[in-house]
Design an enzyme around this catalytic site. Structure first.
Site, PDB file in Angstrom:
ATOM      1  CE  LYS A  15     -22.422 -54.663  -9.931  1.00  0.00           C
ATOM      2  NZ  LYS A  15     -21.724 -55.773  -9.366  1.00  0.00           N
ATOM      3  CB  CYS A  16     -21.919 -49.082  -4.266  1.00  0.00           C
ATOM      4  SG  CYS A  16     -21.614 -47.746  -3.108  1.00  0.00           S
ATOM      5  N   PRO A  17     -24.665 -47.139  -4.814  1.00  0.00           N
ATOM      6  CG  PRO A  17     -25.609 -44.999  -4.413  1.00  0.00           C
ATOM      7  CD  PRO A  17     -25.004 -45.880  -5.501  1.00  0.00           C
TER       8      PRO A  17
END
Length: 77
Positions: A15-17
């Protein structure tokens, strides 16, 4: 167009980042002109990776998505 890929970053499931962080770490190890392939499943990467490539002065050669996997080809500056 076919490119010689020098390094592949598998950021699928991250998942981000994390996709951007993994790409950033990998590209630092490349020589100028070498090509990085980033594969990610996070939808945010469709915005984040192209922006990161531009912001860092690297060249986004191609991006595409297939079966939920987003692929980005980036040439190091």
């Amino acid at each position: 167009m076919d490119y010689q890929i020098d390094v592949v970053v598998d950021a699928k499931g991250q998942k981000c980042p994390m996709p951007v962080l993994l790409a950033s770490r990998a590209i630092k190890k490349l020589e100028s002109g070498q090509i990085l392939l980033v594969e990610a499943t996070d939808g945010g990467s469709k915005r984040d990776i192209p922006s990161w490539a531009t912001d860092t002065g690297n060249e986004l050669l191609d991006n595409n998505s297939e079966d939920g996997v987003h692929r980005y080809l980036i040439r190091k500056k």
